[in-house]
Design a protein around this motif. Structure first.
Motif, PDB file in Angstrom:
ATOM      1  N   GLN A  31       0.539   5.326   1.453  1.00 17.88           N
ATOM      2  CA  GLN A  31      -0.266   6.220   2.279  1.00 17.88           C
ATOM      3  C   GLN A  31       0.150   7.652   1.980  1.00 17.88           C
ATOM      4  O   GLN A  31       1.333   7.997   2.087  1.00 17.88           O
ATOM      5  CB  GLN A  31      -0.087   5.920   3.766  1.00 17.88           C
ATOM      6  N   TYR A  76      -1.042  -6.955  -4.814  1.00 18.48           N
ATOM      7  CA  TYR A  76      -1.201  -7.966  -3.795  1.00 18.48           C
ATOM      8  C   TYR A  76      -0.957  -9.350  -4.384  1.00 18.48           C
ATOM      9  O   TYR A  76      -1.049  -9.552  -5.599  1.00 18.48           O
ATOM     10  CB  TYR A  76      -2.573  -7.881  -3.116  1.00 18.48           C
ATOM     11  N   GLU A 119      -5.386  -0.819  -7.007  1.00 18.31           N
ATOM     12  CA  GLU A 119      -6.020   0.351  -7.621  1.00 18.31           C
ATOM     13  C   GLU A 119      -5.041   1.359  -8.198  1.00 18.31           C
ATOM     14  O   GLU A 119      -5.434   2.164  -9.059  1.00 18.31           O
ATOM     15  CB  GLU A 119      -6.941   1.022  -6.596  1.00 18.31           C
ATOM     16  N   TYR A 144       0.842  -1.183   0.000  1.00 22.53           N
ATOM     17  CA  TYR A 144       0.000   0.000   0.000  1.00 22.53           C
ATOM     18  C   TYR A 144       0.882   1.239   0.000  1.00 22.53           C
ATOM     19  O   TYR A 144       2.014   1.213   0.462  1.00 22.53           O
ATOM     20  CB  TYR A 144      -0.854   0.071   1.274  1.00 22.53           C
ATOM     21  N   GLY A 163      -5.757   8.203   3.235  1.00 22.78           N
ATOM     22  CA  GLY A 163      -5.825   6.821   3.684  1.00 22.78           C
ATOM     23  C   GLY A 163      -4.788   5.962   2.979  1.00 22.78           C
ATOM     24  O   GLY A 163      -3.754   6.447   2.529  1.00 22.78           O
ATOM     25  N   LEU A 164      -5.080   4.677   2.860  1.00 26.49           N
ATOM     26  CA  LEU A 164      -4.165   3.744   2.208  1.00 26.49           C
ATOM     27  C   LEU A 164      -4.751   3.306   0.880  1.00 26.49           C
ATOM     28  O   LEU A 164      -5.931   3.007   0.773  1.00 26.49           O
ATOM     29  CB  LEU A 164      -3.933   2.510   3.079  1.00 26.49           C
TER      30      LEU A 164
END
Lengths: 117, 110
Positions: A37, A48, A59, A35, A42-43
């Motif tokens: 930040q 993954y 995303e 991720y 947010g994250l």
């Protein structure tokens, strides 16, 4: 809790450089995540992996690539770093490689602070 | 896709209760989490709740889930200065990814 180790903890580099962020874990978790930040956002999920032969885009995967070298290791690469990739990067792990394990929570490393000048 | 929202700041007096709120958009979300992030550290899982539950209590923490309104809250009883941190709500979507809110910065003053 999973022991999730990220290296380096901090990195300052120049635009255009190739950078690799490493993540290793000692709990035998199948699932690993990267991720980023950003303040106030947010994250956001970059990539993954549910097991060694599985890689999935998140995303915001553009400009990043990953490698799952072993169950315990998941690396994130920036092939040609740009300033808007300056952020805090987190690796996370979770147990289970099957959908029935999808409720298992993710455990996070302490993060890598990356600054690109 | 799923959208998760939180207010950015909350300030409470030491000893009072804190309530951090979160709203989400996807009614098929099955697992909802609360994480805590202290300065310079990663995210620490505090608690999580399944969508078939309305409430979960764990010591000073109480999670309430209103599925009809798609609203999740975290109540911290007897808030201490050590509770000062950023709290993230996260919801698991139907593709097994976690969608995070922007985080609520909790400041506890004496």
């Amino acid at each position: 809790d999973a022991d999730v180790t990220q290296t380096p903890r901090n990195r300052i580099t120049k635009t255009g450089k190739r950078i690799m962020l490493e993540c290793s874990q000692t709990k035998g978790h199948d699932r690993m995540y990267w991720y980023r930040q950003d303040p106030g956002l947010g994250l956001q999920l970059i990539y993954y992996s549910f097991d060694v032969k599985d890689i999935n885009k998140g995303e915001i995967s553009d400009g990043y690539s990953v490698s799952r070298q072993a169950q315990a290791k998941f690396s994130l690469s920036l092939e040609s770093a740009i300033p808007n990739q300056t952020a805090l990067y987190f690796c996370a792990t979770a147990t289970g490689s099957s959908p029935s394990h999808s409720n298992q929570p993710q455990h996070f490393g302490d993060g890598t602070r990356l600054s690109i000048l | 896709g799923e959208d998760v929202e939180q207010s950015l700041f909350l300030s409470v007096r030491e000893g009072d209760s804190s309530v951090i709120n979160c709203t989400y958009t996807d009614s098929s979300s099955t697992y909802l989490y609360w994480y805590k992030q202290e300065p310079g550290a990663g995210l620490q899982l505090l608690t999580y709740i399944f969508s078939n539950m309305d409430m979960k209590q764990d010591q000073r923490l109480t999670v309430l889930l209103n599925k009809k309104d798609k609203h999740l809250s975290l109540r911290i009883a007897d808030t201490q200065t050590g509770d000062s941190a950023i709290y993230f709500c996260a919801v698991k979507d139907d593709t097994d990814k976690l969608i995070f809110g922007t985080g609520t910065r909790l400041q506890v003053f004496p």
